[in-house]
Design a protein around this motif. Structure first.
Motif, PDB file in Angstrom:
ATOM      1  N   LYS A  17       0.865  -1.286   0.012  1.00 53.13           N
ATOM      2  CA  LYS A  17      -0.252  -0.020   0.014  1.00 53.13           C
ATOM      3  C   LYS A  17       0.754   1.246   0.012  1.00 53.13           C
ATOM      4  O   LYS A  17       0.662   1.992  -0.872  1.00 53.13           O
ATOM      5  CB  LYS A  17      -0.810  -0.091   1.444  1.00 53.13           C
ATOM      6  N   GLY A  18       1.867   1.486   0.904  1.00 51.99           N
ATOM      7  CA  GLY A  18       2.628   2.487   1.136  1.00 51.99           C
ATOM      8  C   GLY A  18       3.337   2.726  -0.246  1.00 51.99           C
ATOM      9  O   GLY A  18       3.561   3.837  -0.639  1.00 51.99           O
ATOM     10  N   THR A  19       3.790   1.696  -0.773  1.00 51.17           N
ATOM     11  CA  THR A  19       4.873   1.727  -1.739  1.00 51.17           C
ATOM     12  C   THR A  19       3.880   2.088  -3.167  1.00 51.17           C
ATOM     13  O   THR A  19       4.497   3.078  -3.875  1.00 51.17           O
ATOM     14  CB  THR A  19       5.174   0.393  -2.238  1.00 51.17           C
ATOM     15  N   GLN A  61      -3.321  -5.827  16.919  1.00 57.83           N
ATOM     16  CA  GLN A  61      -4.562  -5.588  16.803  1.00 57.83           C
ATOM     17  C   GLN A  61      -5.050  -4.121  16.217  1.00 57.83           C
ATOM     18  O   GLN A  61      -4.156  -3.127  16.244  1.00 57.83           O
ATOM     19  CB  GLN A  61      -5.202  -5.551  18.084  1.00 57.83           C
ATOM     20  N   ARG A 109     -10.790   0.193   8.145  1.00 57.22           N
ATOM     21  CA  ARG A 109     -10.456  -1.459   8.442  1.00 57.22           C
ATOM     22  C   ARG A 109     -11.239  -2.131   9.331  1.00 57.22           C
ATOM     23  O   ARG A 109     -10.890  -3.364   9.472  1.00 57.22           O
ATOM     24  CB  ARG A 109      -9.099  -1.476   9.078  1.00 57.22           C
ATOM     25  N   GLN A 167     -15.685   1.506  11.176  1.00 57.06           N
ATOM     26  CA  GLN A 167     -14.855   2.781  10.448  1.00 57.06           C
ATOM     27  C   GLN A 167     -15.448   3.237   9.563  1.00 57.06           C
ATOM     28  O   GLN A 167     -15.592   4.409   9.074  1.00 57.06           O
ATOM     29  CB  GLN A 167     -13.348   2.410  10.297  1.00 57.06           C
ATOM     30  N   ARG A 210      11.687  -5.223   5.040  1.00 53.45           N
ATOM     31  CA  ARG A 210      11.359  -3.754   4.922  1.00 53.45           C
ATOM     32  C   ARG A 210      12.263  -2.925   5.741  1.00 53.45           C
ATOM     33  O   ARG A 210      12.462  -3.037   6.813  1.00 53.45           O
ATOM     34  CB  ARG A 210       9.946  -3.556   5.325  1.00 53.45           C
ATOM     35  N   TYR A 246      11.895   1.159   1.689  1.00 46.77           N
ATOM     36  CA  TYR A 246      12.754  -0.074   0.889  1.00 46.77           C
ATOM     37  C   TYR A 246      12.445  -1.334   1.307  1.00 46.77           C
ATOM     38  O   TYR A 246      11.855  -1.527   2.100  1.00 46.77           O
ATOM     39  CB  TYR A 246      14.242   0.719   1.246  1.00 46.77           C
ATOM     40  N   ARG A 258      -0.899  -9.383  12.550  1.00 42.12           N
ATOM     41  CA  ARG A 258      -1.584  -8.231  11.772  1.00 42.12           C
ATOM     42  C   ARG A 258      -2.343  -9.070  10.730  1.00 42.12           C
ATOM     43  O   ARG A 258      -3.379  -8.309  10.508  1.00 42.12           O
ATOM     44  CB  ARG A 258      -0.552  -7.570  11.175  1.00 42.12           C
ATOM     45  N   LEU A 291       3.069  -9.137  -8.154  1.00 41.66           N
ATOM     46  CA  LEU A 291       3.901  -8.540  -9.393  1.00 41.66           C
ATOM     47  C   LEU A 291       4.870  -7.614  -8.918  1.00 41.66           C
ATOM     48  O   LEU A 291       4.950  -7.038  -7.718  1.00 41.66           O
ATOM     49  CB  LEU A 291       2.902  -7.853 -10.509  1.00 41.66           C
TER      50      LEU A 291
HETATM   51  P1  AP5 Z   1       4.908  -1.485   1.814  1.00 38.69           P
HETATM   52  O1  AP5 Z   1       4.615  -0.791   0.869  1.00 38.69           O
HETATM   53  O2  AP5 Z   1       5.578  -0.789   3.005  1.00 38.69           O
HETATM   54  O3  AP5 Z   1       3.455  -2.369   2.320  1.00 38.69           O
HETATM   55  P2  AP5 Z   1       2.336  -1.825   3.040  1.00 38.69           P
HETATM   56  O4  AP5 Z   1       0.917  -2.536   2.482  1.00 38.69           O
HETATM   57  O5  AP5 Z   1       2.068  -0.533   3.459  1.00 38.69           O
HETATM   58  O6  AP5 Z   1       2.528  -2.566   4.609  1.00 38.69           O
HETATM   59  P3  AP5 Z   1       2.076  -2.139   6.113  1.00 38.69           P
HETATM   60  O7  AP5 Z   1       2.936  -3.085   6.929  1.00 38.69           O
HETATM   61  O8  AP5 Z   1       2.420  -0.730   6.285  1.00 38.69           O
HETATM   62  O9  AP5 Z   1       0.552  -2.485   6.126  1.00 38.69           O
HETATM   63  P4  AP5 Z   1      -0.088  -2.705   7.458  1.00 38.69           P
HETATM   64  O10 AP5 Z   1      -1.535  -2.582   7.299  1.00 38.69           O
HETATM   65  O11 AP5 Z   1       0.364  -3.942   8.143  1.00 38.69           O
HETATM   66  O12 AP5 Z   1       0.577  -1.430   8.540  1.00 38.69           O
HETATM   67  P5  AP5 Z   1       0.053  -0.068   8.902  1.00 38.69           P
HETATM   68  O13 AP5 Z   1       1.263   1.029   9.018  1.00 38.69           O
HETATM   69  O14 AP5 Z   1      -1.084   0.386   7.842  1.00 38.69           O
HETATM   70  O15 AP5 Z   1       5.764  -2.779   1.397  1.00 38.69           O
HETATM   71  C1  AP5 Z   1       5.961  -3.638   2.314  1.00 38.69           C
HETATM   72  C2  AP5 Z   1       7.634  -4.239   1.541  1.00 38.69           C
HETATM   73  O16 AP5 Z   1       7.506  -4.916   0.570  1.00 38.69           O
HETATM   74  C3  AP5 Z   1       8.623  -3.002   1.556  1.00 38.69           C
HETATM   75  O17 AP5 Z   1       9.886  -3.381   2.049  1.00 38.69           O
HETATM   76  C4  AP5 Z   1       8.334  -2.660   0.071  1.00 38.69           C
HETATM   77  O18 AP5 Z   1       9.662  -2.179  -0.608  1.00 38.69           O
HETATM   78  C5  AP5 Z   1       8.216  -4.033  -0.237  1.00 38.69           C
HETATM   79  N1  AP5 Z   1       7.314  -3.916  -1.605  1.00 38.69           N
HETATM   80  C6  AP5 Z   1       6.305  -3.286  -1.922  1.00 38.69           C
HETATM   81  N2  AP5 Z   1       5.816  -3.687  -2.931  1.00 38.69           N
HETATM   82  C7  AP5 Z   1       6.297  -4.752  -3.702  1.00 38.69           C
HETATM   83  C8  AP5 Z   1       6.288  -5.382  -4.681  1.00 38.69           C
HETATM   84  N3  AP5 Z   1       5.383  -5.094  -5.662  1.00 38.69           N
HETATM   85  N4  AP5 Z   1       7.196  -6.316  -5.166  1.00 38.69           N
HETATM   86  C9  AP5 Z   1       8.295  -6.713  -4.180  1.00 38.69           C
HETATM   87  N5  AP5 Z   1       8.497  -5.974  -3.001  1.00 38.69           N
HETATM   88  C10 AP5 Z   1       7.444  -5.081  -2.737  1.00 38.69           C
HETATM   89  O19 AP5 Z   1      -0.512  -0.205  10.332  1.00 38.69           O
HETATM   90  C11 AP5 Z   1       0.029  -0.661  11.298  1.00 38.69           C
HETATM   91  C12 AP5 Z   1      -0.763  -1.008  12.912  1.00 38.69           C
HETATM   92  O20 AP5 Z   1      -1.455   0.260  13.121  1.00 38.69           O
HETATM   93  C13 AP5 Z   1      -1.930  -1.982  12.557  1.00 38.69           C
HETATM   94  O21 AP5 Z   1      -1.331  -3.242  12.706  1.00 38.69           O
HETATM   95  C14 AP5 Z   1      -2.919  -1.406  13.488  1.00 38.69           C
HETATM   96  O22 AP5 Z   1      -2.441  -1.756  14.908  1.00 38.69           O
HETATM   97  C15 AP5 Z   1      -2.856   0.133  13.620  1.00 38.69           C
HETATM   98  N6  AP5 Z   1      -3.883   0.420  12.415  1.00 38.69           N
HETATM   99  C16 AP5 Z   1      -3.440   0.992  11.359  1.00 38.69           C
HETATM  100  N7  AP5 Z   1      -4.617   1.471  10.533  1.00 38.69           N
HETATM  101  C17 AP5 Z   1      -5.566   1.130  11.623  1.00 38.69           C
HETATM  102  C18 AP5 Z   1      -6.973   1.671  11.378  1.00 38.69           C
HETATM  103  N8  AP5 Z   1      -7.677   1.777  10.409  1.00 38.69           N
HETATM  104  N9  AP5 Z   1      -7.622   1.153  12.624  1.00 38.69           N
HETATM  105  C19 AP5 Z   1      -7.087   0.642  13.646  1.00 38.69           C
HETATM  106  N10 AP5 Z   1      -5.719   0.566  13.720  1.00 38.69           N
HETATM  107  C20 AP5 Z   1      -5.024   0.651  12.838  1.00 38.69           C
END
Ligand code: AP5
Length: 222
Positions: A18-20, A62, A94, A98, A129, A139, A169, A195
């Motif tokens: 997502k972030g990427t 959580q 999520r 919400q 990551r 990265y 998670r 991909l």
């Molecule tokens: P990256 O792009 O960083 O993935 P991401 O989907 O953004 O992953 P997150 O871990 O940030 O998602 P998350 O939902 O667990 O965490 P969040 O911070 O939202 O890519 C991951 C890695 O893969 C990187 O190294 C990248 O380089 C690599 N990559 C990317 N694309 C690739 C590709 N195509 N091929 C190869 N490599 C690739 O949430 C964290 C915590 O916050 C949650 O657990 C929860 O406790 C809380 N939280 C967040 N949102 C809520 C909400 N809405 N309600 C309640 N609690 C919440």
């Protein structure tokens, strides 16, 4: 008549990319990127009471309680820049509560993008990551290595990026994803997130261009 700014939601399992993808989307579409996880990590870093409570939940994989997260995201969405440029909401909503709250505030997306990535890939993505604290760039040691030695030396890891925590998670994600999807069925597009990051982006870019094209056509018809 000018079209209303684009409103996009992006969802997917932990480390699905997502972030990427948001980095690439904002570069072209100039939307305001609002990531629930980033807002929460900022709260944790600021050492507030909400940050302390949020960290307890994040460490267990959580969801952080709605009373913290719902207002936080609503306030960011209501800022003038989000209203003027449009928004890209990452990792929110999520849960059905919400999503219901957002609808109640009048925030509806034009498109809901779901990144589909098989679970066996996710763990490898998480443990490799790294983040650049200076630029905020994401990265991966294998898939997106840092460009210079200087950047490599300053990379950091998230506190919840261990194999054990990503599994927790993922359980939370799997428990909630269907309920959220059911609320955005009519605007959901599934994209194969396994991909390369460039190929995933090409697909998302096509989706977004189509959305913009359709909305432009609707205005011409008016
Ligand atoms: P990256 O792009 O960083 O993935 P991401 O989907 O953004 O992953 P997150 O871990 O940030 O998602 P998350 O939902 O667990 O965490 P969040 O911070 O939202 O890519 C991951 C890695 O893969 C990187 O190294 C990248 O380089 C690599 N990559 C990317 N694309 C690739 C590709 N195509 N091929 C190869 N490599 C690739 O949430 C964290 C915590 O916050 C949650 O657990 C929860 O406790 C809380 N939280 C967040 N949102 C809520 C909400 N809405 N309600 C309640 N609690 C919440």
């Amino acid at each position: 008549i000018k079209a209303e700014p684009l409103k996009v939601m992006i969802s997917g399992a932990p480390a699905s990319g997502k972030g990427t993808q948001c980095e690439l989307i904002t570069k072209k579409y100039d939307l305001v990127h609002i990531a629930a996880g980033d807002l929460l990590r900022a709260e944790v870093a600021a050492g507030t009471e909400n940050g302390r409570r949020a960290k307890e939940c994040m460490e267990k994989g959580q969801l952080v309680p709605d009373e913290i997260v719902v207002t936080m995201v609503k306030e960011r969405l209501s800022q003038p820049d989000s209203q003027e440029k449009g928004w890209l909401l990452d990792g929110y909503p999520r849960s059905s509560s919400q999503a219901t709250a957002l609808k109640g505030f009048g925030f509806e997306p034009h498109i809901f993008i779901l990144l589909d990535v098989p679970e066996e890939i996710l763990v490898e993505r998480v443990v490799g990551r790294r983040l650049d604290p200076v630029t905020g760039k994401i990265y991966h040691l294998k898939y997106s290595p840092p460009e210079t030695e200087e950047i490599a030396a300053r990379l950091t890891q998230r506190f919840d990026d261990t194999e054990e925590k990503v599994k927790l998670r993922l359980l939370t994600h799997n428990k909630n994803v269907e309920a959220v999807l059911s609320m955005y069925e009519d605007v959901t597009v599934r994209v194969d997130g396994s991909l390369s990051k460039e190929d995933v982006y090409t697909k998302i870019d096509t989706v977004l261009r189509n959305v913009l094209g359709q909305r432009q056509a609707a205005i011409v018809l008016l």
